[in-house]
Design a protein around this motif. Structure first.
Motif, PDB file in Angstrom:
ATOM      1  N   SER A  12       0.830  -1.205   0.000  1.00 58.15           N
ATOM      2  CA  SER A  12       0.000   0.000   0.000  1.00 58.15           C
ATOM      3  C   SER A  12       0.873   1.266   0.000  1.00 58.15           C
ATOM      4  O   SER A  12       0.700   2.154  -0.853  1.00 58.15           O
ATOM      5  N   GLY A  35       8.178  -8.857  -1.197  1.00 61.46           N
ATOM      6  CA  GLY A  35       8.217 -10.177  -0.592  1.00 61.46           C
ATOM      7  C   GLY A  35       8.183 -11.278  -1.637  1.00 61.46           C
ATOM      8  O   GLY A  35       9.159 -12.015  -1.819  1.00 61.46           O
ATOM      9  N   ASN A  37       5.719 -10.918  -4.703  1.00 64.03           N
ATOM     10  CA  ASN A  37       4.858 -10.540  -5.829  1.00 64.03           C
ATOM     11  C   ASN A  37       5.668 -10.309  -7.117  1.00 64.03           C
ATOM     12  O   ASN A  37       6.044  -9.186  -7.452  1.00 64.03           O
ATOM     13  N   MET A  82      18.123  -7.522   0.618  1.00 68.57           N
ATOM     14  CA  MET A  82      17.590  -6.261   1.172  1.00 68.57           C
ATOM     15  C   MET A  82      18.727  -5.413   1.738  1.00 68.57           C
ATOM     16  O   MET A  82      18.715  -4.183   1.637  1.00 68.57           O
ATOM     17  N   GLY A 100       6.384  -5.138   9.398  1.00 70.50           N
ATOM     18  CA  GLY A 100       6.923  -5.964  10.474  1.00 70.50           C
ATOM     19  C   GLY A 100       8.402  -5.787  10.770  1.00 70.50           C
ATOM     20  O   GLY A 100       9.097  -4.987  10.139  1.00 70.50           O
ATOM     21  N   ASN A 121       7.623   1.843   8.222  1.00 72.10           N
ATOM     22  CA  ASN A 121       7.716   0.577   8.968  1.00 72.10           C
ATOM     23  C   ASN A 121       7.875   0.825  10.472  1.00 72.10           C
ATOM     24  O   ASN A 121       8.944   0.744  11.046  1.00 72.10           O
ATOM     25  N   GLU A 123       7.059  -0.868  13.078  1.00 71.18           N
ATOM     26  CA  GLU A 123       7.478  -1.969  13.952  1.00 71.18           C
ATOM     27  C   GLU A 123       8.976  -1.897  14.248  1.00 71.18           C
ATOM     28  O   GLU A 123       9.436  -2.352  15.301  1.00 71.18           O
ATOM     29  N   GLY A 202      -2.645  -1.930   3.961  1.00 73.17           N
ATOM     30  CA  GLY A 202      -2.315  -3.357   3.965  1.00 73.17           C
ATOM     31  C   GLY A 202      -3.123  -4.077   5.034  1.00 73.17           C
ATOM     32  O   GLY A 202      -3.685  -3.459   5.941  1.00 73.17           O
TER      33      GLY A 202
HETATM   34  P1  NDP Z   1       1.361  -4.010   2.731  1.00 74.43           P
HETATM   35  O1  NDP Z   1       1.030  -5.331   3.318  1.00 74.43           O
HETATM   36  O2  NDP Z   1       0.407  -3.379   1.815  1.00 74.43           O
HETATM   37  O3  NDP Z   1       2.768  -4.119   1.970  1.00 74.43           O
HETATM   38  C1  NDP Z   1       3.872  -4.750   2.542  1.00 74.43           C
HETATM   39  C2  NDP Z   1       5.028  -4.721   1.587  1.00 74.43           C
HETATM   40  O4  NDP Z   1       6.132  -5.401   2.178  1.00 74.43           O
HETATM   41  C3  NDP Z   1       4.754  -5.440   0.272  1.00 74.43           C
HETATM   42  O5  NDP Z   1       5.475  -4.801  -0.743  1.00 74.43           O
HETATM   43  C4  NDP Z   1       5.321  -6.837   0.532  1.00 74.43           C
HETATM   44  O6  NDP Z   1       5.682  -7.530  -0.641  1.00 74.43           O
HETATM   45  C5  NDP Z   1       6.557  -6.453   1.312  1.00 74.43           C
HETATM   46  N1  NDP Z   1       7.085  -7.545   2.107  1.00 74.43           N
HETATM   47  C6  NDP Z   1       6.413  -8.362   2.942  1.00 74.43           C
HETATM   48  N2  NDP Z   1       7.249  -9.262   3.488  1.00 74.43           N
HETATM   49  C7  NDP Z   1       8.486  -8.987   2.983  1.00 74.43           C
HETATM   50  C8  NDP Z   1       9.753  -9.555   3.146  1.00 74.43           C
HETATM   51  N3  NDP Z   1       9.948 -10.613   3.938  1.00 74.43           N
HETATM   52  N4  NDP Z   1      10.791  -8.995   2.482  1.00 74.43           N
HETATM   53  C9  NDP Z   1      10.614  -7.951   1.665  1.00 74.43           C
HETATM   54  N5  NDP Z   1       9.426  -7.374   1.463  1.00 74.43           N
HETATM   55  C10 NDP Z   1       8.383  -7.889   2.109  1.00 74.43           C
HETATM   56  O7  NDP Z   1       1.700  -3.061   3.964  1.00 74.43           O
HETATM   57  P2  NDP Z   1       1.482  -1.483   4.091  1.00 74.43           P
HETATM   58  O8  NDP Z   1       2.031  -0.786   2.907  1.00 74.43           O
HETATM   59  O9  NDP Z   1       0.101  -1.217   4.516  1.00 74.43           O
HETATM   60  O10 NDP Z   1       2.390  -1.168   5.362  1.00 74.43           O
HETATM   61  C11 NDP Z   1       3.809  -1.128   5.304  1.00 74.43           C
HETATM   62  C12 NDP Z   1       4.330  -0.505   6.591  1.00 74.43           C
HETATM   63  O11 NDP Z   1       3.885   0.837   6.640  1.00 74.43           O
HETATM   64  C13 NDP Z   1       3.803  -1.175   7.864  1.00 74.43           C
HETATM   65  O12 NDP Z   1       4.787  -1.135   8.840  1.00 74.43           O
HETATM   66  C14 NDP Z   1       2.635  -0.292   8.266  1.00 74.43           C
HETATM   67  O13 NDP Z   1       2.391  -0.328   9.659  1.00 74.43           O
HETATM   68  C15 NDP Z   1       3.152   1.073   7.834  1.00 74.43           C
HETATM   69  N6  NDP Z   1       2.093   2.055   7.554  1.00 74.43           N
HETATM   70  C16 NDP Z   1       1.184   1.828   6.558  1.00 74.43           C
HETATM   71  C17 NDP Z   1       0.175   2.754   6.293  1.00 74.43           C
HETATM   72  C18 NDP Z   1      -0.778   2.542   5.160  1.00 74.43           C
HETATM   73  O14 NDP Z   1      -1.583   3.428   4.881  1.00 74.43           O
HETATM   74  N7  NDP Z   1      -0.768   1.403   4.469  1.00 74.43           N
HETATM   75  C19 NDP Z   1       0.031   3.965   7.101  1.00 74.43           C
HETATM   76  C20 NDP Z   1       1.070   4.132   8.091  1.00 74.43           C
HETATM   77  C21 NDP Z   1       2.045   3.201   8.303  1.00 74.43           C
HETATM   78  P3  NDP Z   1       4.632  -8.575  -1.373  1.00 74.43           P
HETATM   79  O15 NDP Z   1       3.590  -7.702  -1.985  1.00 74.43           O
HETATM   80  O16 NDP Z   1       5.466  -9.236  -2.397  1.00 74.43           O
HETATM   81  O17 NDP Z   1       4.122  -9.474  -0.311  1.00 74.43           O
END
Ligand code: NDP
Ligand code: MG
Length: 380
Positions: A12, A35, A37, A82, A100, A121, A123, A202
């Protein structure tokens, strides 16, 4: 051209960051990581031409490598990949938008390499803020908040003296279950919990918003970003998500940042700080809005928030116990293995059972994460 990298580019925050890149001509994407995709990362590579891209999943990375062999892009995988992105020589700013604790190591590596961080991020700061903030200071790098509340606070603090801040007023929408009793929450489904009233995000953070754990993580995030005591952070429920947060100063004056709920603003602000750039989209229409309402959070039903204050006040490894327990519990809830109410019970249980470490090293943080996962697996 500002050279950027994005960890979590397919999510997201990641895709909204790339929308900002599309809408501006002065951002150059040098690195992308996701991750698993393959399809979306391939599209992003073809559109943005990074020099390096990473997929966590090694098999998927191999597939991606085959698919983009016509392009001059290096494909890497896993934590090693990474970390290679985190220290990429010409990159200036890294957007950390993975979800995470997986973000801790790359964030630390990037700071050590002198990169500014646009931090989504949360966390990472919750669990390793005591390592990250001093390191950033030592390296002279900026940690620019992407989280909308923290961006709002950051904007309210512009030109103000940090020593004259009385308290932070962190706003919360209250999530989809605002006003519900514990009995009401007995049988809520995954689908109910995934329906956030104001934001499309997300899946993990959407569940965190329903439990108010997200607000809890944000309280701890605010402590690290703005160096405030927990007693000076107050959560205010503002259900329309128009006020993104506020700061009260010693003279009683309150500064607030308002806007439509649109994450592109905080992302763009972090990328261009201290400049403001035009951004398309709706503007607030106060006459149509008519009212903005406020209430106190219900910390008795929504224990995720009370437990965060407790973990934050204890500090040390307790915030890792809190966060890791939540990450695992939310993953189980998303897999339909536990009920909604179990998420709070799991966090509370893990905090109680956790062997506290006062000032944990990176290794101890990661060991705590594992210990908490094992604890949950053996009981649930
Ligand atoms: P999403 O679940 O939408 O996206 C997560 C992203 O991380 C995807 O690109 C995913 O890839 C990737 N990912 C997951 N696991 C791994 C891994 N092991 N190694 C590398 N990449 C990985 O999450 P959000 O965008 O919603 O949130 C991301 C962070 O931002 C979180 O910490 C959240 O708390 C924070 N945040 C989000 C907001 C929002 O509006 N969405 C607002 C404020 C903070 P793949 O698609 O391939 O799985
Ligand atoms: Mg937020």
């Amino acid at each position: 051209m500002k050279k950027i990298g994005i960890l979590g580019s397919t999510g997201s925050i990641g895709t909204q960051t790339l929308q900002i890149v599309r809408d501006n001509k002065d951002l150059d994407v040098r690195a992308l990581a996701a991750g698993s995709n393959v399809d979306m990362l391939e599209e992003q590579i073809r559109e943005f031409h990074p020099e390096i891209a990473c997929l966590w999943d090694a098999d998927k990375a191999a597939k991606l490598k085959e698919r983009v062999k016509d392009l001059p892009v290096k494909i890497v995988s896993g934590m090693e990949g990474m970390l290679e992105i985190a220290v990429l020589p010409e990159m200036e700013i890294l957007v950390t938008a993975v979800v995470g604790m997986i973000g801790i190591k790359p964030t630390i590596a990037a700071i050590e390499a002198g990169k500014d961080i646009a931090l989504a991020n949360k966390e990472t700061l919750v669990t390793a803020g005591h390592l990250i903030m001093p390191l950033a200071k030592k390296m002279g790098v900026s940690i620019l908040p992407v989280d909308s509340e923290h961006s709002a606070i950051f904007q309210c603090l512009n030109g103000e003296k940090r020593g004259q801040v009385d308290k932070i007023l962190l706003t919360a929408s209250g999530g989809p279950f605002r006003g519900r009793t514990r009995e009401d929450l007995e049988n809520v489904t995954l689908e109910d919990a995934l329906k956030h009233p104001n934001w499309a995000m997300g899946r993990k953070i959407t569940i965190d918003s329903a439990t108010l754990v997200n607000k809890g993580l944000e309280v701890i995030e605010a402590k690290w970003l703005f160096d405030v005591d927990f007693d000076d952070i107050e959560v205010v429920v503002q259900p329309q998500s128009i006020i993104h947060s506020m700061v009260q100063f010693d003279d009683g004056g309150v500064m607030a940042q308002l806007g439509t709920p649109d994450m592109r603003l905080p992302i763009q602000y972090a990328l261009y700080y201290p400049d403001r750039k035009p951004l398309s989209g709706d503007r607030l229409d106060f006459a149509a809005l008519k009212s903005i309402t406020f209430e106190a959070p219900d910390m008795e039903v929504f224990r995720g928030l009370a437990l965060a204050f407790e973990a934050g006040r204890q500090g040390g490894s307790m915030t890792t116990a809190y966060n890791a327990a939540n990450e695992k519990a939310v993953a189980m809830f998303l897999d339909r293995k536990i009920r909604f109410l179990d998420i709070w019970d799991i966090i509370e249980y893990c905090m109680k059972e956790h062997r506290f470490i006062e000032n944990p090293s990176l290794e101890e943080i990661l060991a705590t994460e594992q210990e908490v996962y094992d604890m949950i697996e053996s009981r649930w």
